[in-house]
Design a protein around this motif. Structure first.
Motif, PDB file in Angstrom:
ATOM      1  N   TRP A 108      44.225  42.665  35.428  1.00  0.00           N
ATOM      2  CA  TRP A 108      44.275  42.508  36.885  1.00  0.00           C
ATOM      3  C   TRP A 108      45.535  41.770  37.329  1.00  0.00           C
TER       4      TRP A 108
ATOM      5  N   VAL B 210      40.889  43.625  42.811  1.00  0.00           N
ATOM      6  CA  VAL B 210      39.999  43.624  41.646  1.00  0.00           C
ATOM      7  C   VAL B 210      38.850  44.619  41.816  1.00  0.00           C
TER       8      VAL B 210
ATOM      9  N   GLY C  74      41.762  48.565  40.469  1.00  0.00           N
ATOM     10  CA  GLY C  74      41.405  47.370  39.719  1.00  0.00           C
ATOM     11  C   GLY C  74      40.273  47.622  38.738  1.00  0.00           C
TER      12      GLY C  74
END
Length: 377
Positions: free
Chosen positions: A67, A341, A346
């Motif tokens: 990430w 995320v 993500g």
């Protein structure tokens, strides 16, 4: 005449350059549209800059590293660090105001939500799911794990092993479920987490829900008995299990490597561990509507699932943030970070790096709503 030819040549060249520029702009626009997802706005807003740190679940480390790389691709001036200190330690660090977020394999406790009032300038901290991961029961047994074979076990057998009630690999409770394996008379050495861990709590909560008569301890992030030996962090458990024949432990699936894994009994079948099998449990689970605090999305895992192909020992990993911070840069970061995320991009980064299962689409609108509650203006 030569002058006229030169003028015409320059004009033609200018036209070609202009057409090329228009085509290039068109390509950029198409690329941006194709690569964006409905929940990823990090590339469409002002890039984030500054130093930001998080701490928490060691099981999240591989995903967090992916990430960070992805986030910094569109926010190159953001310097991000993550300390895989364990879920419990990470939450406590966050509650001192020392970090922008905490990674945790368990949702916040009610008293932790209350404590967060001292670090959040508005409201209370909340948890958002960031991925789903199965918890592997890993083992190292000569002639079995080194031959790439699984061992079948039901919940009661696993619980008794980790409670010191079954101490040999050829115990009838194990042998009767593995007629095709020749199990040695090797002593079982249990390896558990020595630190406060959300993985531990998720692991033993499976016993509490499915075979409570064989696991009478209170639910906790701390290992509850004196059986076996402790090791710090996910990597510590994996390393210790690898070191000796006859060992067994539990760890996030992302770090299993070439160790053997237990196929767990669900209904009348034994299901092997995989990200897909873990996600089936969450598909058969509901949100916990009893938790206190706003904007929280907490999953009540249905460990007793009988869904086809489901692997029942799973965790939902969370990121914990404030709706507002004293430092506005931290507020902006928290919103941009969670947006990335939980985006399709993500989620794929975590899946590729850590073998996690992506969040179900049924949660995405609620996750977006929680993230939007972070007040950047």
């Amino acid at each position: 005449m030569q002058k006229n030819i030169l003028v015409r040549s320059i004009a033609a060249l200018s036209g070609i350059v202009m057409l090329a520029s228009v085509a290039a702009c068109g390509d950029n626009t198409a690329t941006t549209t194709d690569n964006s997802s409905s929940s990823d706005s990090t590339s469409k807003s002002t890039p984030i800059s500054g130093n930001f740190s998080g701490a928490g679940a060691s099981s999240q480390q591989a995903a967090v590293e992916a990430w960070i790389a992805g986030f910094q691709g569109t926010n190159p001036e953001a310097k991000i660090a993550y300390n895989p200190s364990g879920s419990g330690a990470g939450v406590q660090t966050f509650l001192t105001g020392a970090t922008a977020w905490a990674g945790s394999d368990k949702a916040l406790a009610d008293d932790e939500v209350e404590q967060s009032k001292s670090v959040c300038t508005e409201g209370t901290a909340f948890d958002v799911p960031v991925y789903i991961s199965p918890i592997a029961v890993v083992f190292n047994l000569k002639g079995v794990s080194d031959a790439g074979k699984h061992i079948n076990m039901d919940a009661a057998t696993i619980a008794k092993i980790f409670d010191g009630k079954i101490t040999k690999w050829n115990d009838p409770a194990i042998a009767d479920q593995n007629k095709d394996l020749k199990l040695p008379d090797t002593a079982i050495t249990v390896v558990h987490r020595s630190d406060k861990s959300g993985t531990t709590q998720n692991f033993v909560s499976y016993f509490k829900d499915v075979t409570p008569d064989n696991w009478t301890y209170d639910l906790s992030e701390n290992w509850p008995n004196e059986v076996g030996q402790g090791a710090k962090g996910t990597s510590g458990v994996i390393s210790t299990v690898k070191q000796a024949d006859g060992t067994i432990g539990y760890a996030d699936f992302s770090q299993v490597g070439d160790l053997g894994t237990v196929a767990v009994k669900v209904g009348d079948k034994y299901n092997e561990i995989s990200a897909e099998a873990g996600s089936k449990v969450i598909g058969d689970s509901k949100q916990d509507d009893t938790v206190k605090g706003d904007n929280r999305i907490v999953i009540k895992i249905n460990h007793a699932t009988e869904a086809e192909g489901a692997y029942p020992i799973v965790l939902v990993s969370y990121d914990i943030v404030c709706p507002a911070y004293k430092d506005t840069k931290q507020t902006e970061f928290a919103k941009a970070w969670l947006t990335y995320v939980t985006s399709d991009e993500g989620q794929k980064a975590a899946q590729d790096a850590a073998g996690t299962a992506p969040l179900p689409s049924s949660l995405k609108s609620e996750i977006t709503k929680s993230i939007e509650a972070i007040k950047t203006k």
